[in-house]
Design an enzyme around this catalytic site. Sequence first.
Site, short mmCIF file in Angstrom:
data_model
loop_
_atom_site.label_atom_id
_atom_site.label_comp_id
_atom_site.label_asym_id
_atom_site.label_seq_id
_atom_site.Cartn_x
_atom_site.Cartn_y
_atom_site.Cartn_z
N LYS A 103 3.06 10.01 8.43
CA LYS A 103 2.38 9.56 9.63
C LYS A 103 2.99 10.10 10.93
O LYS A 103 2.66 11.17 11.38
CB LYS A 103 2.26 8.04 9.63
CG LYS A 103 1.25 7.52 8.59
CD LYS A 103 0.94 6.06 8.79
CE LYS A 103 -0.03 5.54 7.74
NZ LYS A 103 -1.37 6.14 7.81
N PHE B 115 0.86 -1.18 0.00
CA PHE B 115 0.00 0.00 0.00
C PHE B 115 0.90 1.23 0.00
O PHE B 115 1.72 1.40 0.90
CB PHE B 115 -0.92 0.04 1.22
CG PHE B 115 -1.88 1.21 1.19
CD1 PHE B 115 -3.09 1.11 0.52
CD2 PHE B 115 -1.56 2.40 1.82
CE1 PHE B 115 -3.96 2.18 0.46
CE2 PHE B 115 -2.42 3.48 1.77
CZ PHE B 115 -3.62 3.37 1.09
N ASP C 74 9.36 2.50 1.37
CA ASP C 74 8.21 3.26 1.87
C ASP C 74 8.14 3.05 3.38
O ASP C 74 7.77 1.99 3.87
CB ASP C 74 6.94 2.74 1.19
CG ASP C 74 5.66 3.41 1.69
OD1 ASP C 74 5.70 4.06 2.75
OD2 ASP C 74 4.61 3.25 1.03
#
Length: 390
Positions: A246, A132, A217
């Site tokens: 995040k 993702f 990532d």
Amino acid sequence: MNTKEVMDNYDKYVMHTYGRQPIVLDHGHGVKVYDKDGNEYLDFFAGIAVNNVGQTNEKVVEAIKNQAEKMIHTSNIYYNEPAAILAEKLANKSHFTKTFFSNSGAEANEAAIKLARKATGKGEIITALQSFHGRTMLTVTATGQDQFSAPFKPLPPGFKHVPYNDLKAMEDAISDDTAAIMLEVVQGEGGVNVANQDYMNGIQKLCDDNNILLIIDEVQTGVGRCGSFFAHDLFGIKPDIVSLAKGLGGGVPIGATLATEEVASAFVPGDHGSTFGGNPLAAAAADAAIDVIDEKNLSQNAKEMGVYLKDKLNTLKDKYDFVSDVRGLGLLVGIELTMEGGSIVDKMREKGVLINCTAGNVLRIAPALIITKEDIDVMVEKLDEVFSEI
């Protein structure tokens, strides 16, 4: 507004892109949050692995207040001090020398893909199935899950997806037009799937031998969550580009794309940009959040509490035959079930604990890095109660 009025307003005026839990969170401190009706919750999801230093951390709040009183925003046409400080901190924690600032993980990954293509002059990016990487058209195409991309065809070209932890499949997918391999060391959204060491060693060698860039990532795994500031350091690899978001801003939206000097030099003025990227308010919050992580040694706490958490959860695995696996790295942990997990999330919320379900049957646990053994004991006790009712 009361709780019902807030929910009604959301349903009436906000696009229905999330399956929302039926509570309205109002305030929080540390690892606890409270809804508008005064109910207390132990937060083991931390805003999707965002609130690494906990809710309303004193140092982060003070940094936001101080910066807001000075200047909230200025264009990237000008320099600003908080962003300069943040870029230096990130460089000092890594082998990277340059950072591009944005507002989210998707934007950080978008920048990484653009930079890889510009730096190599090639167009193909290979990613993993169950990965993702974001919700923009480019990053949803990079994502190796059809459920996220299929509704939005036609999709941008230039992406291949191969099975995760399968080095031979990755090697076979490489072509003369391959610019980069893009991977997560833990697939958070894909079910908390952890890369194995031999796989990551092999990926590094494939990139080195074929002159391919390696993009990691770290949107969900970075900023201390997995037991080191960068999770890829735990594998001993050296990617060319890394994305962060995040947990970076202590709850304030910010993204960052880090790269080595050689790769970063491919970007010249006009190649890429972001109006709010490196915003002084967000950068000041991130500066403070990193200081808190360092001062309180939260990466180490994530490592130790992650071991404790998995040990406690494995007692449930031994007790209940519908728990098929407990896996993860640091404080990003998944509990795989032989049934769907959404109802368990609901039951845990009713018992005052917030968790998440991803990939349909994997309970995702990602609390703030300040979590304690006592907090973990409470969560596991409540989960045991829920499991016993099944």
